[in-house]
Design an enzyme around this catalytic site. Sequence first.
Site, mmCIF file in Angstrom:
data_model
loop_
_atom_site.group_PDB
_atom_site.id
_atom_site.type_symbol
_atom_site.label_atom_id
_atom_site.label_comp_id
_atom_site.label_asym_id
_atom_site.label_seq_id
_atom_site.Cartn_x
_atom_site.Cartn_y
_atom_site.Cartn_z
ATOM 1 N N GLU A 182 14.169 43.903 52.300
ATOM 2 C CA GLU A 182 13.772 43.602 51.044
ATOM 3 C C GLU A 182 13.199 44.694 50.287
ATOM 4 O O GLU A 182 13.392 44.643 48.990
ATOM 5 C CB GLU A 182 12.600 42.216 51.296
ATOM 6 C CG GLU A 182 12.869 41.185 52.103
ATOM 7 C CD GLU A 182 14.096 40.161 51.303
ATOM 8 O OE1 GLU A 182 14.249 40.510 50.167
ATOM 9 O OE2 GLU A 182 14.500 39.207 52.037
ATOM 10 N N ARG A 186 15.114 45.209 46.756
ATOM 11 C CA ARG A 186 14.401 44.868 45.495
ATOM 12 C C ARG A 186 13.869 45.980 44.769
ATOM 13 O O ARG A 186 13.972 46.232 43.773
ATOM 14 C CB ARG A 186 13.241 43.830 45.911
ATOM 15 C CG ARG A 186 13.641 42.609 46.376
ATOM 16 C CD ARG A 186 12.588 41.815 47.110
ATOM 17 N NE ARG A 186 13.026 40.591 47.534
ATOM 18 C CZ ARG A 186 12.449 39.342 47.621
ATOM 19 N NH1 ARG A 186 11.396 39.490 46.891
ATOM 20 N NH2 ARG A 186 12.880 38.502 48.385
ATOM 21 N N ASP A 315 25.129 36.776 55.055
ATOM 22 C CA ASP A 315 25.964 36.961 53.824
ATOM 23 C C ASP A 315 26.234 38.187 53.337
ATOM 24 O O ASP A 315 26.969 38.617 53.157
ATOM 25 C CB ASP A 315 24.827 36.244 52.725
ATOM 26 C CG ASP A 315 23.360 36.446 52.808
ATOM 27 O OD1 ASP A 315 23.118 37.159 53.711
ATOM 28 O OD2 ASP A 315 22.542 35.764 52.239
ATOM 29 N N GLU A 463 22.438 32.364 43.863
ATOM 30 C CA GLU A 463 23.678 32.405 44.295
ATOM 31 C C GLU A 463 24.892 31.684 43.273
ATOM 32 O O GLU A 463 26.063 31.918 43.234
ATOM 33 C CB GLU A 463 23.897 32.122 45.698
ATOM 34 C CG GLU A 463 23.242 33.338 46.667
ATOM 35 C CD GLU A 463 21.798 32.989 46.717
ATOM 36 O OE1 GLU A 463 21.146 31.885 46.274
ATOM 37 O OE2 GLU A 463 21.226 33.991 47.203
ATOM 38 N N THR A 554 22.856 43.361 46.069
ATOM 39 C CA THR A 554 22.542 42.045 46.488
ATOM 40 C C THR A 554 21.265 41.436 46.147
ATOM 41 O O THR A 554 21.019 40.148 46.062
ATOM 42 C CB THR A 554 22.568 41.810 48.069
ATOM 43 O OG1 THR A 554 22.763 40.438 48.507
ATOM 44 C CG2 THR A 554 21.210 42.523 48.768
#
Length: 587
Positions: A182, A186, A315, A463, A554
């Site tokens: 993360e 991010r 994913d 998504e 992502t």
Amino acid sequence: MSFRRPQIVPDLASAARGAEDFVWSRAHPTAAAQPVLPLYKDKPLPTSSRHGGRRRLLLGVLLAGMLMLVYQYSRDSLSSLSPSSRRARMVAQIMRTRRDAVKTVFIDSWDGYEQNGYGADVYRPIAKTSRNLGPQGGLGWLVVDALDTMMLMGLDKQVEHARQWIMTNLTLDQDYTASTFETTIRILGGLLSAHYLSDYDDAYLEKAVDLANRLLGAFDSPSGVPYASVNLHTSVGVASPENSGASTTAEAAGMEIELKYVSKLTGEALYWDKAQQVMAVLAANRPRDGLPYTLIDPISGAFQGSTIGLGARGDSYYEYLLKQFLQTKEEEKVYRDLYDEAVTGIRQHLVEVLPSGLTIVGVLDQGFSGPRSSRMDHLACFFPGLLALGATNGNSLSDMPALSESQSADLALARSLMDTCYAMARSTKTGLAPEVSHFNTDANADIAIETRRPDFESMLRPEIVESLFVMWRITGEEQFRERAWTIFEAIRTYARLPAPRTGYAPLMNVNQIPAVHYDVLVPYFLSETLKYLYLIFDDENTDRTDLSQVVFNTQAHPLPRFSMHPLFETGWSRNEDQAEAKKEVKK
Ligand code: DMJ
């Protein structure tokens, strides 16, 4: 485990900037190019006079006359246009209005945070309270993650505030054990994207490199597969407390684009090496038909667990195979091969056409020998967009020669899955898709898609709109924008907090009206969902997010593609076995 903190040669970043790869992206308008307008305060003050009333009347008449002329002119010029140009003009106008509506939702969400919790990592828009993750202040969980959305939306005041906060308040040296994945997608991704979109403001790059150096310790495992967490002060990796310390495959394989771009910018190969070592170990596991299990042990580098799927924990593995290939301008073929193999495996083992006519990508909970579960996570809806991206490598169909058979097949599957993901949203009372949708496989069933407890919340995830955005950019078909607008309207209607509260929040149950909300501002709502929605309606500023020139990480942070360099060779091949892949780490 050692903590290596490489010195950056001060001029290296600027030298990298001068490289040929960046020439194309230097077309941003700069402040210097703006015309200088006189300040309002410099204009002469209006003098009060007894003729003020008559003057106002005269001004009113003049204004009305001008408006009539403008109206007449636009009517005449519209009627002189061909029907198709007239339609194109109207569509452009509608899209501008929609784009601005998305921006308004962003501002409404941001304003409350700006007033009541600016800089904090967690913000609760109902209670108007906030808190930080680290002991010494915010880690940029909201400010850094949302920054490039604000840049793309042209929110200059908010961008300036964010930059000032990042430079003055953001302390990354904190005794805090952060999620490796993360924090990479991010914060590192957000800083790198801010650097790119600000026309390479090195202040963002310095922060990014500081963070990358702290994150590297997570990759100092015996196999090179990153630990799930890392202490930002000591740079020591920490294994997950769950699943016997295994990391998730999606996370381990979902940080390479960011690390490789840091290598590109700094000229330091160590980030690149760490990233590709993960890929070497993953490939050395030789996943059957290209489909890995969703857990991986950082000690042995071997897959764990029995689940295979494109949703949670799986994913980004698939996403970053293709995106690594695209990032280095299609030069590292090994990633394309792995991606193509995975798509073939997905078709063979996971794709199912149901009696309802819907095509889904199911989940194998007990490996290849077990039954396939006919459910789809919201998370798995990134896949239609990825397939479309892979079919053309990000080019729009109008710029492509005729598609090959496999490209056409991938695009056709993308369309079918896009229909399904949209149906997941349309099947609920609010028009927002739940966390998980369950599909009926019974030909006599009345209901094709079911929403079940406890998976019926909407976290306002990106998504579905992410895929709609990619489908729109690749095909140019308006149907994808129309669907995005329908989803946006559902967000505006049901995620909005009822007055006197302001802002938007996730829904506890997508089938409950009036909606009941969780009290949290979700970072990816700002950094991903609203960004993709804004971009899908924005026809005017497409150069910086051109899918044939950038890759979105992502977490929806766009990063420019670049050419390979001797420093960044693909240092592994698929013939290596795992033992060899491990030897590489020990060198
Ligand atoms: C984001 O944090 C990232 O896209 C991640 O890869 C998985 N999905 C969430 C948002 O749904």
